[in-house]
Design an enzyme around this catalytic site. Structure first.
Site, PDB file in Angstrom:
ATOM      1  N   LYS A 102     -69.056  -7.337   2.621  1.00 51.57           N
ATOM      2  CA  LYS A 102     -67.608  -7.295   2.644  1.00 51.57           C
ATOM      3  C   LYS A 102     -67.139  -8.806   2.305  1.00 51.57           C
ATOM      4  CE  LYS A 102     -63.471  -5.623   5.165  1.00 51.57           C
ATOM      5  NZ  LYS A 102     -63.033  -5.210   6.440  1.00 51.57           N
ATOM      6  N   HIS A 104     -63.666  -9.327   1.864  1.00 48.91           N
ATOM      7  CA  HIS A 104     -62.354  -9.532   2.441  1.00 48.91           C
ATOM      8  C   HIS A 104     -62.281  -9.294   3.915  1.00 48.91           C
ATOM      9  CE1 HIS A 104     -62.872  -5.067   1.432  1.00 48.91           C
ATOM     10  NE2 HIS A 104     -62.042  -4.988   2.308  1.00 48.91           N
TER      11      HIS A 104
END
Length: 215
Positions: A102, A104
């Site tokens: 991921k 963000h």
């Protein structure tokens, strides 16, 4: 802890353990197949967690957290942690990895507990064939912190040769110094059949051709 025959019946009733003519990813012709993707109800995952938690509790292995490799291991680790608390009074954290990191929010590749230096971890898997996923997990975990994987738990040990004459589980044990446990193995499945069942001869023939030499 429930009996091995109960677990075999549970797998068969869920459509996870089936018999016939199959081809494994390695190209081996096998008379039985284990597809843990067929666990799909609340009862299935609750009972499966109980079986795994029973095996973990019975082993006496010391650990600080449970790790479930994506994707099937995610549900297994969560169900095992839940059952350990519910049935054994053991409250331990669990975590799993993302297939895609991921980029963000909080970011990272792990979800749940964040391992720290010195932690002892247990890997919860479904069925190990070549051991590739386990080796990838060990590499991933070692890159996150200075942790030690103390044990690996799987539902079924097919008792087949890995890259040499030993089973894949024995190879992982010898290569990485981790303890390996299975809820049942191929011999348990054979022992559950009634005398004269044609599946006995088929499974014995398969183990004679591809079975590991015990170490």
């Amino acid at each position: 802890m429930r009996s091995k025959n109960e677990f075999i019946d549970f797998m068969a009733e869920a459509g996870v353990l089936t018999f016939g003519d199959f081809t494994t990813k390695s190209g081996r012709k096998t008379p039985y197949f284990v597809n843990t993707g067929n666990y799909k109800t609340g009862m299935h995952i609750s009972m499966l967690g109980d079986y795994y938690a029973g095996a973990v509790a019975q082993s006496g292995v010391e650990f600080d957290a449970l790790y479930g490799p994506a994707y099937k291991g995610i549900t297994l680790a969560a169900a095992t942690a839940s059952s350990l608390y519910r049935n054994h009074g053991v409250n331990v954290p669990y975590f799993f990895n993302r297939k895609e990191v991921k980029d963000h929010g909080e970011g990272g590749s792990l979800v749940g507990y964040k391992p720290k230096d010195g932690d002892k971890l247990v890997i919860i898997e479904d069925v190990v064939t070549a051991g590739t996923a386990v080796r990838e997990s060990l590499q991933l975990l070692s890159a996150v912190a200075d942790v030690k994987v103390t044990a690996l738990f799987v539902s079924v040990d097919r008792m087949e040769r890995g890259t040499g004459t030993s089973s894949t589980l024995d190879e992982l044990r010898d290569e990485f110094g981790i303890k390996v446990y299975s809820i049942i193995n191929a011999r348990d499945i054979i022992a559950s059949f009634a005398a004269g069942d044609e599946r006995i001869a088929k499974m014995e023939a398969y183990l004679a051709e591809y079975g590991a030499i015990a170490t």
